[in-house]
Design an enzyme around this catalytic site. Structure first.
Site, PDB file in Angstrom:
ATOM      1  N   ASP A 309      76.360  37.940  14.341  1.00  0.00           N
ATOM      2  CA  ASP A 309      75.706  38.211  15.481  1.00  0.00           C
ATOM      3  C   ASP A 309      76.899  39.669  15.757  1.00  0.00           C
ATOM      4  O   ASP A 309      77.484  39.752  15.534  1.00  0.00           O
ATOM      5  CB  ASP A 309      76.414  37.056  16.653  1.00  0.00           C
ATOM      6  CG  ASP A 309      75.252  36.219  16.780  1.00  0.00           C
ATOM      7  OD1 ASP A 309      73.927  36.660  16.111  1.00  0.00           O
ATOM      8  OD2 ASP A 309      75.577  35.351  17.393  1.00  0.00           O
ATOM      9  N   HIS A 451      79.026  36.770  12.124  1.00  0.00           N
ATOM     10  CA  HIS A 451      79.092  38.091  12.877  1.00  0.00           C
ATOM     11  C   HIS A 451      79.247  39.689  11.725  1.00  0.00           C
ATOM     12  O   HIS A 451      80.698  39.061  11.542  1.00  0.00           O
ATOM     13  CB  HIS A 451      80.823  38.104  13.589  1.00  0.00           C
ATOM     14  CG  HIS A 451      80.273  36.831  14.981  1.00  0.00           C
ATOM     15  ND1 HIS A 451      80.447  35.226  14.549  1.00  0.00           N
ATOM     16  CD2 HIS A 451      79.704  36.457  16.184  1.00  0.00           C
ATOM     17  CE1 HIS A 451      80.204  34.887  15.757  1.00  0.00           C
ATOM     18  NE2 HIS A 451      79.459  35.282  16.472  1.00  0.00           N
TER      19      HIS A 451
HETATM   20 NI    NI Z   1      77.592  37.053  20.301  1.00  0.00          NI
END
Ligand code: NI
Length: 498
Positions: A309, A451
């Site tokens: 992400d 991430h």
């Molecule tokens: Ni996020």
């Protein structure tokens, strides 16, 4: 003989004297037609009764023509003359005429028509006009002054100086123009539309209410601004329409969607990617294009989906892509539109490696707290960025923080992808902890959250990818994972495909 003559002469003198005496006492009387006759005084009364007059002036009349001419006629002619347009009184042959500026003049009847033609009026009322001031004052002026008075703010009719004003509750009041400002200051309005508002409910029902009723209606689910209760929906041929929130399901049932990904298809031919509307799909397929939906996963072998992400961030995202590429692995990148917009090169590298690009909103807000429009704006903006970069729309959404509510579920079209393993890489930024979180928990069908913003995460990926591959896992996209497990539906959230 001489004596006889004398006697006769004397008698003649006496007779003449007698005659003179008698005839000298006779009177001349006049008929109405001017005829004269001599009558004895004792006959006068009798003659008068019979229509005779003692004085000639009694049977003569001066009469007047319409052009002012005068004639003298006998009484007996008077009625004939009247019948032929003569008047006994001079004033009857005259008229007072009036000019537009109030000037008066007396003319003969025969001159009236000509004067009227030249702007004179027969009645005084014709040259007078009542004018009205904006405060209702009335004033009678000559018609020649009308323009001058108008220029000074006077009006020709009373209606013109009175206007209707409206209270916020719809009550009306007649107001002189001069008082408008005063009434405005007291909360009155000049136009009915000023005190009315059209309100809508989420089904699009319209209702016009007075200002005083607006707040109450707003508290009861009515809206003044339809943009806050409508969204844009799309058909397979690309047509768009504005739909009230309450009618979204009806429109969906008829093939409308709230995003373009749902009405488009990505096709590929000779390495060229293209997004087309679904209505065009068949003709493209006939033309040798194929749909871009290659599933390289083997459903009979274990698989996990690595998901990243908040990127892209070229440095760390690039490292991750490098290791994926080396092991022929794929992952899903839920990009933030804000970052993706200037990184189309890395997005294209993802696609060319078979990775999936997902939608992680444009500014990374908590979608739970946004309106329907806010949610769609975040999703659609990023969808456009991705389509502009790689040629097609993303078909999965990951809501920031994994947070979503009914509104998000209702207005978005793509499945919401959550996770079954959270590495918390953003929190501790510790490569070993990331590696442990994955390797100690991974099972077939997991969706793993990371991430791609952090070098510590990139380092962890470099460690876990070869280990997962050696353990027999296929590293696949979320789409592939879902495709091997019965697929996904819109408006639903998925944590894993275990
Ligand atoms: Ni996020």
């Amino acid at each position: 003989m001489k004596k006889k003559i004398i006697i006769i002469s004397v008698m003649l003198v006496i007779l003449s004297a007698l005659f003179i005496t008698v005839s000298g006492s006779m009177l001349t009387m006049y008929g109405p037609d001017g005829v004269q006759t001599s009558v004895f005084p004792y006959e006068v009364t009798e003659y008068k009764a019979a229509g005779w007059y003692e004085n000639e002036s009694d049977v003569i009349r001066t009469m007047y023509g319409a052009d002012g001419s005068e004639i003298t006629v006998y009484l007996s002619e008077v009625y004939d003359r009247i019948d032929s347009g003569w008047f006994l009184n001079k004033s009857d042959a005259e008229r007072t005429l009036y000019a537009a500026d109030g000037t008066e003049k007396v003319v003969f009847l025969a001159e009236v028509a000509e004067n009227v033609k030249n702007g004179w009026y027969e009645n005084k009322s014709d040259i007078e006009k009542t004018m009205y001031a904006t405060d209702g004052t009335e004033k009678t002026i000559y018609i020649a002054q009308i323009e001058e008075f108008k220029a000074d703010g006077w009006y020709e009719s009373k209606e013109e100086v009175i206007t209707t004003m409206y209270g916020p509750d719809g009550v009306t009041v007649p107001v002189f123009l001069a008082d408008i400002e005063e009434y405005k200051a007291a909360g009155w309005y000049e136009n009915k539309s000023d005190v009315e508002r059209t309100l809508y409910d989420i089904y699009g029902t319209a209702k016009t209410v007075y200002l005083t009723q607006v707040e109450e209606h707003k508290q009861n689910g009515w809206y003044e601004d339809t943009s806050s209760i409508t969204i844009t929906m799309y058909a397979d041929d690309g047509s768009e329409t504005s739909v009230f929130l309450g009618k979204i399901d009806d429109y969906r049932a008829n093939g409308w969607h709230s995003d373009k990904a749902s009405v488009t298809a990505a096709v590929i031919k000779g390495g060229q990617r293209k997004t087309i509307y679904k209505s065009q799909l068949q003709s493209y397929l006939n033309d040798g294009w194929v749909r871009l939906q290659d599933n390289k996963a083997n459903p009979s072998k274990p698989m996990v989906a690595l998901t990243f992400d908040d990127g892209p961030r070229p440095a760390s995202t690039g490292r991750i892509l490098n290791v994926l590429e080396k092991y022929n692995a794929r992952a899903t990148f839920f990009v933030v539109g804000n970052f993706a917009v200037n990184n189309s090169r890395i997005l294209n590298r993802m696609v060319s490696m078979g990775c999936q690009i997902g939608n992680h909103t444009y500014t990374h807000p908590n979608l739970k707290y946004l309106s329907a429009q806010g949610v769609l704006s975040e999703i659609n903006r990023t969808a456009e960025v991705i389509k502009n970069a790689v040629g097609f729309y993303p078909t999965a959404i990951r809501p920031p923080y994994g947070s979503y509510g009914d509104t998000v579920r209702k207005v978005t079209e793509q499945p919401l992808i959550l996770w079954s393993i959270d590495t918390l890489d953003w929190q501790h930024r510790n490569t070993n902890k990331i590696v442990d979180a994955i390797l100690n928990n991974v099972r077939d069908g997991d969706i793993i959250l990371m991430h791609d913003l952090y070098d510590t995460t990139a380092a962890a990926v470099e460690i876990v990818v070869p280990i997962l591959v050696s353990r027999g896992y296929q590293l696949v996209t979320v789409e592939e994972l879902a495709a091997c497990h019965g697929g996904m539906s819109a408006h639903r959230a998925y944590h894993s495909f275990r």
